[in-house]
Write a protein that holds these residues in place. Structure first.
Motif, PDB file in Angstrom:
ATOM      1  N   GLU A  43       0.829  -1.211   0.000  1.00 30.99           N
ATOM      2  CA  GLU A  43       0.000   0.000   0.000  1.00 30.99           C
ATOM      3  C   GLU A  43       0.862   1.260   0.000  1.00 30.99           C
ATOM      4  OE1 GLU A  43      -2.179  -3.368   1.980  1.00 30.99           O
ATOM      5  OE2 GLU A  43      -0.212  -2.479   2.290  1.00 30.99           O
ATOM      6  N   VAL A  46       2.708   1.544  -3.472  1.00 30.88           N
ATOM      7  CA  VAL A  46       1.790   2.028  -4.516  1.00 30.88           C
ATOM      8  C   VAL A  46       1.484   3.506  -4.317  1.00 30.88           C
ATOM      9  CG1 VAL A  46      -0.570   1.837  -5.410  1.00 30.88           C
ATOM     10  CG2 VAL A  46       0.811  -0.223  -5.048  1.00 30.88           C
ATOM     11  N   ARG A  50       2.487   6.230  -7.102  1.00 29.88           N
ATOM     12  CA  ARG A  50       1.436   7.041  -7.739  1.00 29.88           C
ATOM     13  C   ARG A  50       1.737   8.530  -7.607  1.00 29.88           C
ATOM     14  NH1 ARG A  50      -3.831   3.448  -5.937  1.00 29.88           N
ATOM     15  NH2 ARG A  50      -3.736   2.014  -7.713  1.00 29.88           N
ATOM     16  N   SER A  72      -0.323   1.168 -14.607  1.00 35.33           N
ATOM     17  CA  SER A  72      -1.639   0.585 -14.885  1.00 35.33           C
ATOM     18  C   SER A  72      -1.835  -0.774 -14.212  1.00 35.33           C
ATOM     19  CB  SER A  72      -1.846   0.448 -16.396  1.00 35.33           C
ATOM     20  OG  SER A  72      -0.908  -0.456 -16.948  1.00 35.33           O
ATOM     21  N   GLU A  73      -0.773  -1.334 -13.645  1.00 34.78           N
ATOM     22  CA  GLU A  73      -0.844  -2.634 -12.968  1.00 34.78           C
ATOM     23  C   GLU A  73      -0.702  -2.535 -11.453  1.00 34.78           C
ATOM     24  OE1 GLU A  73       1.134  -5.492 -16.333  1.00 34.78           O
ATOM     25  OE2 GLU A  73       2.502  -4.286 -15.103  1.00 34.78           O
ATOM     26  N   PHE A  74      -0.542  -1.328 -10.915  1.00 36.29           N
ATOM     27  CA  PHE A  74      -0.344  -1.174  -9.479  1.00 36.29           C
ATOM     28  C   PHE A  74      -1.465  -1.817  -8.668  1.00 36.29           C
ATOM     29  CE2 PHE A  74       2.371   2.957  -9.813  1.00 36.29           C
ATOM     30  CZ  PHE A  74       3.452   2.217 -10.256  1.00 36.29           C
ATOM     31  N   TYR A  75      -2.686  -1.783  -9.196  1.00 35.48           N
ATOM     32  CA  TYR A  75      -3.821  -2.348  -8.471  1.00 35.48           C
ATOM     33  C   TYR A  75      -3.577  -3.829  -8.140  1.00 35.48           C
ATOM     34  CZ  TYR A  75      -5.289  -4.811 -12.669  1.00 35.48           C
ATOM     35  OH  TYR A  75      -5.325  -5.653 -13.748  1.00 35.48           O
ATOM     36  N   GLN A  76      -2.787  -4.518  -8.950  1.00 34.63           N
ATOM     37  CA  GLN A  76      -2.518  -5.936  -8.708  1.00 34.63           C
ATOM     38  C   GLN A  76      -1.745  -6.153  -7.411  1.00 34.63           C
ATOM     39  OE1 GLN A  76      -0.727  -7.802 -12.126  1.00 34.63           O
ATOM     40  NE2 GLN A  76      -2.141  -6.768 -13.512  1.00 34.63           N
ATOM     41  N   LEU A  78      -2.354  -4.594  -4.771  1.00 31.06           N
ATOM     42  CA  LEU A  78      -3.303  -4.364  -3.693  1.00 31.06           C
ATOM     43  C   LEU A  78      -4.441  -5.380  -3.704  1.00 31.06           C
ATOM     44  CD1 LEU A  78      -3.581  -0.509  -4.136  1.00 31.06           C
ATOM     45  CD2 LEU A  78      -2.050  -1.769  -2.617  1.00 31.06           C
ATOM     46  N   SER A  79      -4.457  -6.277  -4.667  1.00 27.26           N
ATOM     47  CA  SER A  79      -5.613  -7.141  -4.878  1.00 27.26           C
ATOM     48  C   SER A  79      -5.534  -8.487  -4.171  1.00 27.26           C
ATOM     49  CB  SER A  79      -5.823  -7.375  -6.372  1.00 27.26           C
ATOM     50  OG  SER A  79      -4.722  -8.067  -6.915  1.00 27.26           O
TER      51      SER A  79
END
Length: 84
Positions: A43, A46, A50, A72-76, A78-79
């Motif tokens: 977290e 990222v 950002r 564009s892949e940072f969410y991965q 956090l998933s």
């Protein structure tokens, strides 16, 4: 500038970004400058990446396993469900 956070021990046998104590490395470049920062919480990695991206830096985050995540892949990162 290099910032290094304290590392925790790794839990072996757990998929890469789910290991407790994983180190995430933020790579940022802009013009003739570059910066590498290490974080143990995805977290925080990222959020910092950002901020740098929004400020005009070219950014990606890599993990110990060698995989690189572009903005564009940072969410991965956090998933997944955190362990511990």
């Amino acid at each position: 500038m290099v910032t290094v956070s304290a590392e925790e021990s790794l839990d072996h046998g757990v998929p890469a970004p789910m290991r407790r104590g994983e180190v995430f490395t933020i790579h940022a470049t802009r013009d003739d400058r570059s910066m590498i920062t290490h974080r143990i919480l995805p977290e925080i990695a990222v959020a910092q990446a950002r901020q740098l991206n929004d400020a005009g830096w070219q950014v990606h985050i890599s993990e110990l396993g060698g995989r690189a995540f572009k903005p564009s892949e940072f969410y991965q990162l956090l998933s997944y469900k955190r362990i511990g």
